[in-house]
Design an enzyme around this catalytic site. Structure first.
Site, PDB file in Angstrom:
ATOM      1  N   ASP A 101       0.843  -1.197   0.000  1.00 54.50           N
ATOM      2  CA  ASP A 101       0.000   0.000   0.000  1.00 54.50           C
ATOM      3  C   ASP A 101       0.880   1.249   0.000  1.00 54.50           C
ATOM      4  O   ASP A 101       2.072   1.171   0.317  1.00 54.50           O
ATOM      5  CB  ASP A 101      -0.918  -0.018   1.246  1.00 54.50           C
ATOM      6  N   ASP A 141       0.565   8.664   2.819  1.00 52.95           N
ATOM      7  CA  ASP A 141       0.664  10.115   2.622  1.00 52.95           C
ATOM      8  C   ASP A 141       1.870  10.681   3.355  1.00 52.95           C
ATOM      9  O   ASP A 141       2.483  11.643   2.896  1.00 52.95           O
ATOM     10  CB  ASP A 141      -0.631  10.786   3.088  1.00 52.95           C
ATOM     11  N   LYS A 148      -2.342   7.873   6.509  1.00 55.48           N
ATOM     12  CA  LYS A 148      -2.978   7.378   5.291  1.00 55.48           C
ATOM     13  C   LYS A 148      -4.390   7.940   5.199  1.00 55.48           C
ATOM     14  O   LYS A 148      -4.926   8.452   6.161  1.00 55.48           O
ATOM     15  CB  LYS A 148      -3.009   5.842   5.290  1.00 55.48           C
ATOM     16  N   GLY A 149      -4.955   7.811   3.999  1.00 57.06           N
ATOM     17  CA  GLY A 149      -6.331   8.232   3.827  1.00 57.06           C
ATOM     18  C   GLY A 149      -6.517   9.442   2.946  1.00 57.06           C
ATOM     19  O   GLY A 149      -7.634   9.930   2.784  1.00 57.06           O
ATOM     20  N   GLY A 188      -6.608   9.479  -0.069  1.00 56.70           N
ATOM     21  CA  GLY A 188      -7.555   9.076  -1.106  1.00 56.70           C
ATOM     22  C   GLY A 188      -8.912   8.683  -0.535  1.00 56.70           C
ATOM     23  O   GLY A 188      -9.829   8.333  -1.287  1.00 56.70           O
ATOM     24  N   GLU A 241      -8.418   0.211   4.188  1.00 58.80           N
ATOM     25  CA  GLU A 241      -6.955   0.000   4.186  1.00 58.80           C
ATOM     26  C   GLU A 241      -6.475  -0.490   5.543  1.00 58.80           C
ATOM     27  O   GLU A 241      -5.630  -1.388   5.628  1.00 58.80           O
ATOM     28  CB  GLU A 241      -6.229   1.308   3.838  1.00 58.80           C
TER      29      GLU A 241
HETATM   30  C1  A5P Z   1      -5.538   6.256   0.163  1.00 56.71           C
HETATM   31  O1  A5P Z   1      -6.620   6.380   1.006  1.00 56.71           O
HETATM   32  C2  A5P Z   1      -4.269   6.610   0.866  1.00 56.71           C
HETATM   33  O2  A5P Z   1      -4.097   6.021   2.089  1.00 56.71           O
HETATM   34  C3  A5P Z   1      -3.094   6.365  -0.043  1.00 56.71           C
HETATM   35  O3  A5P Z   1      -2.361   5.257   0.354  1.00 56.71           O
HETATM   36  C4  A5P Z   1      -2.271   7.563  -0.013  1.00 56.71           C
HETATM   37  O4  A5P Z   1      -3.107   8.666  -0.277  1.00 56.71           O
HETATM   38  C5  A5P Z   1      -1.102   7.522  -0.988  1.00 56.71           C
HETATM   39  O5  A5P Z   1      -1.480   7.937  -2.249  1.00 56.71           O
HETATM   40  P1  A5P Z   1      -0.442   8.120  -3.434  1.00 56.71           P
HETATM   41  O6  A5P Z   1       0.199   6.780  -3.654  1.00 56.71           O
HETATM   42  O7  A5P Z   1      -1.310   8.532  -4.588  1.00 56.71           O
HETATM   43  O8  A5P Z   1       0.532   9.163  -3.029  1.00 56.71           O
END
Ligand code: A5P
Length: 231
Positions: free
Chosen positions: A86, A89, A99-100, A102, A108
């Protein structure tokens, strides 16, 4: 914002993470643009004969995994995951994560908790000395949004309701809302994580403390491997 350089670093970290994948594994698939690279690379391995079963951590990732020709399973059928790959951020050297970004933090974290091993893949901008510059996403049940907002204000989180493309509240895969909290500096991630988990109405928060086993950080054309110290 992803510059082409960041994207190259994301790609290289994703490519490196394939070294952790073994035939026959149940894999957790993360969300975000770095995890997307991993899913696409995994698809190439699957086409070449790799046999794995995958649990996606978001509906978006489910779509990518289907496109990649992955065999999907669920936590109902495969409650134990061998390995999850995974993104993040933010990450610190103790392997605490935010995280989060997205919006997929709840699934997750459930996938991460079900995993024997969690490998985080990220570009070099994600590794920080102290977590907190990236606003911490907190998933909240809509019914509880106002009282949770007040709790978070008392914790100096400056919570902001995340909005979706239609201008209304962003809605997660589980039908909840997200409050993004600009703590700025999180001096003690375990302590903040415990405080947040005690607030009724918070379904989950994006602080991942004690989940990650390995960070793979793309840096230029290299990938740094940072592992948790078992001592
Ligand atoms: C999604 O909810 C997040 O936890 C992602 O793992 C996080 O935003 C990383 O995103 P990128 O890989 O696009 O930087």
């Amino acid at each position: 914002v992803t510059s082409p350089d960041n994207d190259r670093e994301k790609f290289l970290a994703a490519q490196k993470s394939l070294e952790y994948v073994r035939d026959g594994m149940v894999l957790g698939l993360g969300s975000g643009s770095t995890a997307r690279h991993f899913v696409e690379l995994l698809g190439q391995r699957i086409s070449a004969g790799l046999k794995v079963k995958c649990v996606p951590s978001s509906e978006t990732t489910r779509g990518w995994a289907e496109e990649a020709g992955a065999t999907l399973t669920s936590l109902d059928d495969s409650p134990w995951i061998d390995l999850t790959i995974d993104g993040a951020d933010e990450a610190d050297a103790q392997l605490n994560l935010i995280k989060g970004g997205g919006g997929a933090l709840l699934r997750e974290k459930i996938v991460a908790a079900a995993s024997e091993r969690l490998v985080i893949i990220a570009d070099s901008t994600k590794l920080v000395a102290q977590l907190g510059k990236f606003p911490l996403p907190i998933e909240v049940i809509p019914f509880a949004q106002r009282p949770v907002l007040q709790h978070l204000q008392a914790l100096h989180g400056s919570p902001q309701l995340r909005l979706g493309e239609d201008g209304g509240p962003f809605v997660t895969d589980e039908g909840n809302h997200i409050l993004d909290c600009a703590f700025d500096q999180i001096a003690d991630p375990p302590s903040l994580a415990a405080s947040l988990s005690n607030i009724p109405g918070i379904v989950e928060h994006g602080l991942f403390v004690g989940y990650a086993d390995v960070l793979l950080i793309g840096r230029g054309e290299q990938v740094d491997v940072i592992e948790v110290n078992e001592d």
